[in-house]
Design an enzyme around this catalytic site. Structure first.
Site, short mmCIF file in Angstrom:
data_model
loop_
_atom_site.label_atom_id
_atom_site.label_comp_id
_atom_site.label_asym_id
_atom_site.label_seq_id
_atom_site.Cartn_x
_atom_site.Cartn_y
_atom_site.Cartn_z
N LYS A 1 0.85 -1.19 0.00
CA LYS A 1 0.00 0.00 0.00
C LYS A 1 0.88 1.23 0.00
O LYS A 1 1.99 1.20 0.54
CB LYS A 1 -0.89 0.02 1.25
CG LYS A 1 -2.11 0.90 1.11
CD LYS A 1 -3.17 0.20 0.29
CE LYS A 1 -4.51 0.82 0.36
NZ LYS A 1 -5.54 -0.12 -0.12
N TYR B 1 -19.33 8.17 -1.05
CA TYR B 1 -19.74 8.30 -2.46
C TYR B 1 -18.55 8.64 -3.34
O TYR B 1 -18.60 9.46 -4.24
CB TYR B 1 -20.87 9.34 -2.59
CG TYR B 1 -21.91 8.94 -3.61
CD1 TYR B 1 -22.70 7.82 -3.42
CD2 TYR B 1 -22.08 9.66 -4.80
CE1 TYR B 1 -23.64 7.42 -4.36
CE2 TYR B 1 -23.02 9.28 -5.75
CZ TYR B 1 -23.80 8.16 -5.52
OH TYR B 1 -24.74 7.76 -6.47
N GLY B 2 -17.41 8.00 -3.03
CA GLY B 2 -16.25 8.07 -3.93
C GLY B 2 -16.44 7.02 -5.01
O GLY B 2 -17.57 6.61 -5.30
N GLY C 1 -18.30 3.80 -3.57
CA GLY C 1 -19.67 4.10 -3.16
C GLY C 1 -20.57 4.38 -4.35
O GLY C 1 -21.67 3.81 -4.47
N TYR C 2 -20.10 5.22 -5.26
CA TYR C 2 -20.90 5.57 -6.43
C TYR C 2 -21.20 4.32 -7.28
O TYR C 2 -22.34 4.07 -7.66
CB TYR C 2 -20.17 6.64 -7.26
CG TYR C 2 -20.60 6.69 -8.70
CD1 TYR C 2 -21.91 7.06 -9.05
CD2 TYR C 2 -19.71 6.36 -9.73
CE1 TYR C 2 -22.32 7.08 -10.38
CE2 TYR C 2 -20.11 6.38 -11.05
CZ TYR C 2 -21.41 6.75 -11.38
OH TYR C 2 -21.82 6.75 -12.69
N1 GLU Z 1 -7.05 -0.03 -3.80
C1 GLU Z 1 -7.71 -1.26 -4.09
C2 GLU Z 1 -7.81 -2.11 -2.83
O1 GLU Z 1 -7.73 -1.62 -1.73
C3 GLU Z 1 -7.13 -1.98 -5.29
C4 GLU Z 1 -5.66 -2.28 -5.25
C5 GLU Z 1 -5.07 -2.75 -6.57
O2 GLU Z 1 -5.80 -2.77 -7.57
O3 GLU Z 1 -3.89 -3.06 -6.58
O4 GLU Z 1 -8.05 -3.29 -2.90
#
Ligand code: GLU
Length: 414
Positions: A105, A218-219, A222-223
């Site tokens: 992340k 609603y990002g 959500g949308y």
């Molecule tokens: N941000 C998304 C998650 O939390 C996707 C991560 C990705 O596609 O690598 O699962």
């Protein structure tokens, strides 16, 4: 929620499931530690001519199963600990869904709402320059997350390509279709979640036709959750964003609400609706509650008042461990985040495969393959929950850990 709570939550789950699986202390120690963490300072020239230094992170939690994968979040409330916890969730998510990927992340402490387009571009490029040495199509592949989108991914891919002196489309996922993106990526997290909801509804005998849904957030997720609901027979009666929520018993038009939000900065004030608070939304008498915002929305303060028959965690870490205990005692149907919201990373994986092949799949194929994977993971978690007599969340962790530990053992790491 304090940021460290998410990390505490992840660690508590590791300890609990480690116990169920009889894992030894060395294995637990590895599961509790991230493999690599990088903190970077990002000097960015602002529109007023001054330099501003932002802080960014990339955490690669585990690469036992393959190159690490996970989004980059632009948000003011970030720190290394919260990014580490989110990276761990990515590692479990990829393992649970049997992807040949580890978990990572990224995060940058900033308020994207206060940045101009130019500043956002310079920040995105600076972030990639900062973490360039540890990413790449076979090492670690960033993707969109909270407040990052396909435009941000394009800048990041372009910056990485400039550094490498060649086009490296596979260096990030979540790109636009014309630059090696995958069909269906934007809606993937929400669609994958709906497939899980559909399976759970069959299992518990919940009629989806006309089922009432409330969506918190609603990002992007959500949308799309709201937009896809009618396709599953459901009716969206309430949605919210950081400024508040709206309710309409006759149902909301998700597209019209989106237009209202982009014009007015919030869903609040959408014609024909009553304004409610975010807390009210969570406690509505609905069939399905979809938390699709940030972590820690459901705590021991409100869990006891939640009435939804099913809580489908489209967000990462929306339920604190204390709230989870309350749900466990009540026997509420909770579809845990790492099971429910993996559609995004699954279609990111499809995007990687398409990039390696220099090919593009049809949207119908993407949907079919995503459906198959979500159904399979749901079945596996359901069986584990019966076998170990644990909640769906514990079962999801158990399946993920089993895969990770078997792989680490085979590789001679433990
Ligand atoms: N941000 C998304 C998650 O939390 C996707 C991560 C990705 O596609 O690598 O699962």
């Amino acid at each position: 929620m304090r940021d460290s709570n998410l990390l505490e939550m992840v660690q508590a789950h590791i300890a609990k499931c480690g116990c169920d699986l009889g894992l030894d202390d060395n294995v637990l120690e590895i599961l509790c530690s991230s493999a690599r963490e990088l903190a970077v300072s990002l000097p960015v020239r602002m529109d007023n001519g001054k330099l501003k230094v932002f802080q960014g992170f990339r955490v690669q939690y585990s690469d036992a199963l393959g190159p690490t994968k996970g989004g980059v979040r632009f948000h003011p409330d970030q720190n290394l600990e919260s990014v580490r916890a989110l990276a761990a969730l990515m590692a479990w998510k990829c393992a649970l869904h049997d992807l040949p990927l580890g978990g990572a992340k990224g995060g940058v402490i900033c308020n994207p709402k206060e940045l101009s387009k130019g500043e956002l571009e310079r920040l995105s490029r600076a972030y990639i320059r900062g973490i360039r040495d540890i990413i790449g199509p076979h090492k670690d592949i960033p993707a969109p997350d909270v407040s990052t989108n396909s435009q941000v991914m394009t800048w990041m891919m372009d910056e990485y390509s400039k550094i490498m002196g060649e086009n490296v489309f596979g260096s990030v996922t979540g790109k636009p279709l014309f630059l090696g993106g995958s069909a269906g990526r934007e809606e993937a997290t929400a669609l994958g979640g709906w497939f899980v909801v559909r399976e759970a509804a069959k299992e518990i005998g919940l009629e989806l036709n006309e089922a009432k849904i409330a969506v918190q957030g609603y990002g992007n997720v959500g949308y799309h959750s709201a937009k896809l609901a009618p396709g599953f027979g459901c009716k969206i009666i309430a949605v919210s964003d950081s400024k508040g929520g709206i309710i309409s018993e006759v149902g909301l038009d998700p597209e019209a609400v989106r237009k209202h939000k982009s014009k007015n900065g919030s869903v609040v004030g959408f014609p024909g609706t009553k304004t409610i608070s975010n807390e009210d939304l969570l406690e509505l008498d609905v069939d399905i509650l979809i938390p699709a915002a940030l972590e820690g929305a459901i705590t021991d303060n409100n869990a006891g008042r939640i009435k939804a028959k099913v809580v489908a965690e489209f967000a990462n870490g929306p339920t604190t461990p204390e709230a989870d205990d309350i749900f466990g005692k009540e026997g509420r149907h909770v579809l845990p985040d790492i099971l429910c919201n993996a559609g995004g990373v699954i279609v990111s994986y499809f995007e990687m495969v398409q990039n390696f092949d220099m090919w593009q799949w049809d949207e119908s194929d993407v949907r079919k393959l995503l459906d198959k994977r979500m159904v399979k993971a749901y079945g596996t978690v359901m069986s584990a929950s019966r076998e170990y007599k644990v909640t769906m969340r514990q079962a999801a962790y158990i399946v993920a850990f089993k895969r990770l530990v078997e792989t680490m053992k085979a590789r001679g790491w433990v």
